[in-house]
Scaffold this motif. Sequence first.
Motif, PDB file in Angstrom:
ATOM      1  N   LEU A  45     -31.657 -14.372 -11.298  1.00 18.38           N
ATOM      2  CA  LEU A  45     -32.644 -14.999 -12.181  1.00 18.38           C
ATOM      3  C   LEU A  45     -33.731 -13.989 -12.478  1.00 18.38           C
ATOM      4  CD1 LEU A  45     -33.281 -18.676 -10.955  1.00 18.38           C
ATOM      5  CD2 LEU A  45     -32.753 -17.938 -13.286  1.00 18.38           C
ATOM      6  N   GLU A  86     -36.877 -15.009 -17.065  1.00 21.12           N
ATOM      7  CA  GLU A  86     -36.617 -16.359 -17.576  1.00 21.12           C
ATOM      8  C   GLU A  86     -37.810 -17.284 -17.388  1.00 21.12           C
ATOM      9  OE1 GLU A  86     -35.145 -18.652 -19.730  1.00 21.12           O
ATOM     10  OE2 GLU A  86     -33.442 -17.411 -19.111  1.00 21.12           O
ATOM     11  N   ASN A 127     -40.172 -14.069 -13.230  1.00 23.86           N
ATOM     12  CA  ASN A 127     -39.792 -15.331 -13.861  1.00 23.86           C
ATOM     13  C   ASN A 127     -41.012 -16.231 -13.975  1.00 23.86           C
ATOM     14  OD1 ASN A 127     -36.646 -15.392 -14.060  1.00 23.86           O
ATOM     15  ND2 ASN A 127     -37.048 -14.628 -11.998  1.00 23.86           N
TER      16      ASN A 127
END
Length: 256
Positions: free
Chosen positions: A240, A243, A188
């Motif tokens: 997550l 992203e 991420n």
Amino acid sequence: MDLNNKVTVITGGASGLGRATADALVARGARVMILDRDAERGGQAAAELGDQGAFVSCDVTSAESVAAAIAATRERFGAIHICVNCAGVGSAMRTVGRDNVPHDLGVFETVVKINLIGTFNVLRLAAAAMADNEPNQDNERGVIINTASVAAFDGQVGQVAYAATKGGVVGMTLPIARDLAAMGIRCNTIAPGIFNTPLMNAAPDKVKMPLIEMTQFPKRLGHPPEYAALVCHIVENSFLNGETIRLDGGIRMQPR
């Protein structure tokens, strides 16, 4: 991923966002290896972190230097579970400046080498080390967190080199997440707005105040612990992945 007893490498960890991240991770039980060119600050930071911290001098643009830092981390702490890339430099130069002088190509190359190539250089070697880890209950072996900037989306006049590198960091986030998915490694990116770091503190008020005015709420500089808190959340929230998260108080930067 549970942070307790996990091992983290942090580039640029001697100051600013990286140092705040080191403090936050150690407070949650992680162990931290600081990678930085500043030996004095790096050594001091490691000493203040106690037994859970260590420092190794590292040039992120050098394959040999980073490989040695990764090896030193594994020798000291036994593994690498988390990689946070905070090392970076800024620049201020227009594509064509006064008297039709073109942007210095050497400056552009230097910024790209540190901010973009350096980030990839570290994460590729850290990921290879993570692949050796035993997976947790989610089959997760590691987490990579890169640092971009709102300049990746709202680059201002004179930010072409910086914005290009941060746009590159954003652009490679999803492909890296896809490349490493089979190994159980997430990737991420955080895109900070204007934060209260040594680089920003050195800027005069005439530079800082207009940026604060562009921030929606709260109208202030970001605090490094707020960046660090997001790092911790990304590590702990295993869903997550791939992203880029803006952390910017709603800022949308104007051309200048």
